[in-house]
Design a protein around this motif. Structure first.
Motif, PDB file in Angstrom:
ATOM      1  N   GLN A 264       3.105   7.066   7.364  1.00  0.00           N
ATOM      2  CA  GLN A 264       1.881   6.626   6.686  1.00  0.00           C
ATOM      3  C   GLN A 264       1.740   5.106   6.795  1.00  0.00           C
ATOM      4  O   GLN A 264       0.625   4.586   6.829  1.00  0.00           O
ATOM      5  CB  GLN A 264       1.871   7.080   5.224  1.00  0.00           C
ATOM      6  CG  GLN A 264       2.935   6.414   4.357  1.00  0.00           C
ATOM      7  CD  GLN A 264       2.817   6.791   2.878  1.00  0.00           C
ATOM      8  OE1 GLN A 264       1.971   7.586   2.489  1.00  0.00           O
ATOM      9  NE2 GLN A 264       3.671   6.225   2.061  1.00  0.00           N
TER      10      GLN A 264
ATOM     11  N   ARG B 202       0.807  -1.230   0.000  1.00  0.00           N
ATOM     12  CA  ARG B 202       0.000   0.000   0.000  1.00  0.00           C
ATOM     13  C   ARG B 202       0.835   1.273   0.000  1.00  0.00           C
ATOM     14  O   ARG B 202       0.310   2.378   0.121  1.00  0.00           O
ATOM     15  CB  ARG B 202      -0.947  -0.013   1.200  1.00  0.00           C
ATOM     16  CG  ARG B 202      -2.051  -1.059   1.075  1.00  0.00           C
ATOM     17  CD  ARG B 202      -2.839  -1.196   2.362  1.00  0.00           C
ATOM     18  NE  ARG B 202      -2.032  -1.793   3.432  1.00  0.00           N
ATOM     19  CZ  ARG B 202      -2.481  -2.025   4.665  1.00  0.00           C
ATOM     20  NH1 ARG B 202      -3.717  -1.692   4.993  1.00  0.00           N
ATOM     21  NH2 ARG B 202      -1.702  -2.584   5.573  1.00  0.00           N
ATOM     22  N   TYR B 203       2.155   1.166  -0.093  1.00  0.00           N
ATOM     23  CA  TYR B 203       2.997   2.366  -0.176  1.00  0.00           C
ATOM     24  C   TYR B 203       2.583   3.160  -1.409  1.00  0.00           C
ATOM     25  O   TYR B 203       2.280   2.572  -2.449  1.00  0.00           O
ATOM     26  CB  TYR B 203       4.473   1.953  -0.276  1.00  0.00           C
ATOM     27  CG  TYR B 203       5.441   3.101  -0.075  1.00  0.00           C
ATOM     28  CD1 TYR B 203       5.610   3.665   1.188  1.00  0.00           C
ATOM     29  CD2 TYR B 203       6.181   3.611  -1.134  1.00  0.00           C
ATOM     30  CE1 TYR B 203       6.493   4.707   1.385  1.00  0.00           C
ATOM     31  CE2 TYR B 203       7.080   4.665  -0.942  1.00  0.00           C
ATOM     32  CZ  TYR B 203       7.223   5.207   0.316  1.00  0.00           C
ATOM     33  OH  TYR B 203       8.094   6.249   0.515  1.00  0.00           O
ATOM     34  N   ASN B 204       2.616   4.492  -1.291  1.00  0.00           N
ATOM     35  CA  ASN B 204       2.011   5.295  -2.351  1.00  0.00           C
ATOM     36  C   ASN B 204       2.936   5.699  -3.506  1.00  0.00           C
ATOM     37  O   ASN B 204       2.833   6.800  -4.039  1.00  0.00           O
ATOM     38  CB  ASN B 204       1.283   6.510  -1.758  1.00  0.00           C
ATOM     39  CG  ASN B 204       2.186   7.358  -0.873  1.00  0.00           C
ATOM     40  OD1 ASN B 204       3.298   6.969  -0.555  1.00  0.00           O
ATOM     41  ND2 ASN B 204       1.713   8.522  -0.498  1.00  0.00           N
TER      42      ASN B 204
END
Lengths: 490, 490
Positions: free
Chosen positions: B122, A34-36
């Motif tokens: 995050q 899920r790293y952007n």
């Protein structure tokens, strides 16, 4: 569905490998997709510990064979890439470019290294003076970056991956060829003996070699599905880079000569991906003894009235094992808010090699219950024999794993004399052995036909002894100069 | 000038530190400033081995204190930086930006990480669920990038440097404050005990803290010149990042709360620079026993007629020591084309802790000559006592080094009651202790006056007990709320 089941992997590996792998990555907390930024994946602690151990083992092995470490800049100026024509052509489309520092546009674009030849060899040119400096063997550990299209998959294919690259310079071509053999031996030692991954080396066809190499020799891992997966490769660069980068030395005869260079690039993160894919089972991860972040987990089993008794004993055992056994991390899982069944599943999912259970009955009988992660077998062990039991267990665990997953290359291979036969063999999840006109560029059109008709690749010719001989190329019918292997790859 | 002299360092450290350092870097083959990107410097093998060992020791220490490793992407999307206002303001001018992949312009600029808060938190937001997950302590080892103006110097100040950053999340502010104390203890353990660098911690003034921190606590190394050098710092981030990055946890009372975060960043490459600067002498490098790539060098001394005899004995000794002594690399320097005098100089330059010389006379007398790298002292040791001698030597070497370079902070300090006195003390290469109105932002104008008039910085207040008290601020004369230290820094 019970909470335990939800936490475990919901599909069988044999039924849907892709989903099994995705769930394994997520549920065993190995990486997080899920790293952007597309294609960049943080590795979580459980994977990072193992990967760091793999680095340690690999570096020690390279050092034993005369390599020393270097720490190199991550950035390479654009002009360096332009020096070797094949290299620039091969890598340019894949380069991430740094163009700005703060608000300021840089005078020259800087590449995030996709591989380090063009950074290293300009330094080698300054550092190597005479034959006394040779052989010059160095390695760099770190990450490289490749802007690749298509799907990415944690550990296997990513835009940033973690590898070691060794770059060695020799006075003669013969010594460079010997180094390539040493690199292949290193690969067998590490992948087969330490990481339990069966491999075989092929000399890659000319159209499939490293950009700028004379020859490329690559390990294909034999995955249980019949497909192969490219793992470390070693490259004979000859003088292709020493000439443009001016890597010369003064020889004994007082003449200035160009060095012969080899480079070798085990991608540790990809090897980790191959290892967990191959060794894992429906319960989750299975890891070689040395690579598991925790080797032994102790799970106390109690009710309210036996809690104190069992926890005390479990703590005592933990300290005892911790004192007596080297090279093992022992964890006492005394979490109160998780029941034993959930703990069993969780540590199986995470691939802890040995589980020890202890309850009130066991304490009465001076025993524990030991559960084997590979076989699931439970056995009772007397407490005074525990030390010896664990020592044997540790010694045998990785050996058992290797035996379980050792795949005899020959058992995967069938002989093909026509393209139809190649197609049939590939369809049966096997590897085809066949005659081929040439692995020089002349053979590329035939390889393209195989690629198109069979959806499989010519992996090249074996680097060890070849016993099969063919008269004709399976595609064009011209004389077969080579015996090659055709397989589907990941 | 003889060849030997030319190879050695040509200036005394006390006379021209800057040139001494430059020559040390080059002649001991530690780094090469000729790489063709400004501010990026390859580390050569001799430095890389030591730096890797420093990483190993540091990581082990962090793991012992409950940290686990993570491997994180090197790139961070621009949007992440925009979430914490002070952070973006502090780091934006220093960021290297990736804008293209191959020929393609990327949709969003990507930063080469200058530090990893905005990449990590995050993910922490996704990984941390409940109080059971806390404390959550992780570290990342790797390089970071800062597009800084001004001069760069190998290891000390570069646009890419090598560090560890640990990032820890807690349920309460009190636990976070305890972590800051633990980080300071770790720093003392590593820098003072392992690397022989004397340090002292200051709470930095508000105008000099990490961008986004509540408070910053930084170690200043006490260099022998009276100047200080900033080494690791640890930061109480409080909830400054957990709010924008949504790092929350479900507490025991079933309420969702923001975590308290700390981060700690030992820059290993900079610590290496400090270590070699401080410990080195006019002959070259001096390294703590564990950090030297080679601990013992054996140099055979012979003429043509004694060559075989001496080399045989030297080989025998090398094997013997290698078998008997753990944790030491032994090198037999049997190069024929270098004379013993040159070898002595070369290994002194490279900081090998123990030199063993052996010649025909020594063989006759069953002895060797041992030469101490710190004192230069030569002593004869009987061969049957050699094993014991080396064990003692190894045990004491780093201790001696620490004693030699231990600097009592108090001995460097003098009390100042006026700006003139501060100036005088700084001029004498000492550190001034004085009264100061405030280390909150209110005090910044006074600090600027000191900076301008004295060319020295307010380093902050001691984190350990402070005994000196002042009535008035040395600059503005208002009541002194703090006792601060003023020093010149590198």
């Amino acid at each position: 569905m019970s909470k335990e089941k939800m936490k475990g992997i919901s599909v069988k590996k044999s039924e849907d490998f892709s989903r099994w792998y995705t769930e394994l990555i997520q549920k065993a907390e190995l990486a997080d997709i899920r790293y952007n930024i597309k294609g960049l994946v943080p590795y979580r602690a459980w994977a990072s510990v193992s990967i760091k151990r793999m680095y340690e083992k690999y570096e020690k092995c390279l050092e034993k064979k005369g390599h020393l470490p270097l720490i190199m800049p991550t950035l390479i100026p654009e002009r360096n890439f332009l020096l070797e024509a094949d290299h620039v052509e091969g890598f340019s489309p894949q380069v991430f470019w740094v163009t700005h520092g703060g608000e300021k546009k840089l005078e020259e674009k800087l590449a995030l290294r996709p591989t380090s030849e063009t950074a290293l060899y300009q330094m080698y040119s300054l550092w190597i003076r005479s034959y006394n400096d040779l052989p010059f063997k160095r390695y760099v550990s770190g990450q490289v970056f490749r802007f690749e299209g298509g799907d990415t998959r944690a550990f296997f294919r990513a835009r940033e991956f973690h590898w070691i690259e060794s770059h060695d310079v020799f006075a003669t071509e013969e010594e460079a060829r010997q180094q390539v053999i040493e690199d292949m031996e290193t690969t067998y030692e590490m992948l087969q003996d330490e990481f339990a991954i069966p491999i075989i080396f092929f000399q890659r066809p000319e159209w499939d070699k490293f950009a700028g190499a004379v020859h490329t020799y690559a390990a294909d891992a034999l995955m249980d599905s019949g497909r192969v997966l490219q793992l470390p490769s070693t490259h004979l660069l000859g003088q292709n880079f020493s000439k443009p980068f001016d890597v010369t030395f003064m020889d004994e005869d007082n003449e200035e000569k160009y060095g012969y260079i080899t480079c070798y690039g085990p991608a540790i993160s990809r090897i980790y991906g191959a290892m967990i894919s191959l060794l894992g089972d429906d319960q989750g991860l299975v890891l070689p003894w040395d690579l598991a972040p925790i080797q032994i987990v102790i799970i106390p089993i109690y009710r309210a009235d036996t809690k104190e008794l069992v926890l005390d004993k479990a703590r005592e055992l933990t300290h005892l094992i911790d004192d007596l056994i080297d090279n093992a991390y022992i964890k006492l899982d005394d979490r109160d808010y998780v029941n034993p069944g959930e703990k069993f599943n969780e540590w199986e999912l995470k691939g802890v090699p040995l589980r020890i259970e202890i309850g009130p009955k066991d304490i009465e009988n001076n025993q524990i219950v030991a559960v084997n992660r590979i076989s699931g077998e439970k056995i009772r062990v007397k407490q005074d024999e525990l030390n010896k039991y664990i020592e044997n267990y540790a010694e045998n665990f990785t050996k058992l794993l290797k035996e379980k997953y050792s795949i005899q290359f020959e058992s995967q291979v069938e002989i093909a004399n026509t393209v139809e036969e190649v197609k049939k063999i590939i369809g049966e999840n096997k590897i085809a052995c066949t005659g081929f006109c040439s692995i020089d560029l002349d053979g590329e059109p035939c390889a393209e036909i195989i690629e198109k008709e069979v959806k499989a690749q010519v992996r090249g010719k074996r680097t060890d002894a070849e016993t099969h001989k063919f008269e004709k190329c399976v595609v064009c019918g011209n004389p077969a100069h080579e015996t090659v292997y055709v397989a589907r790859s990941y």
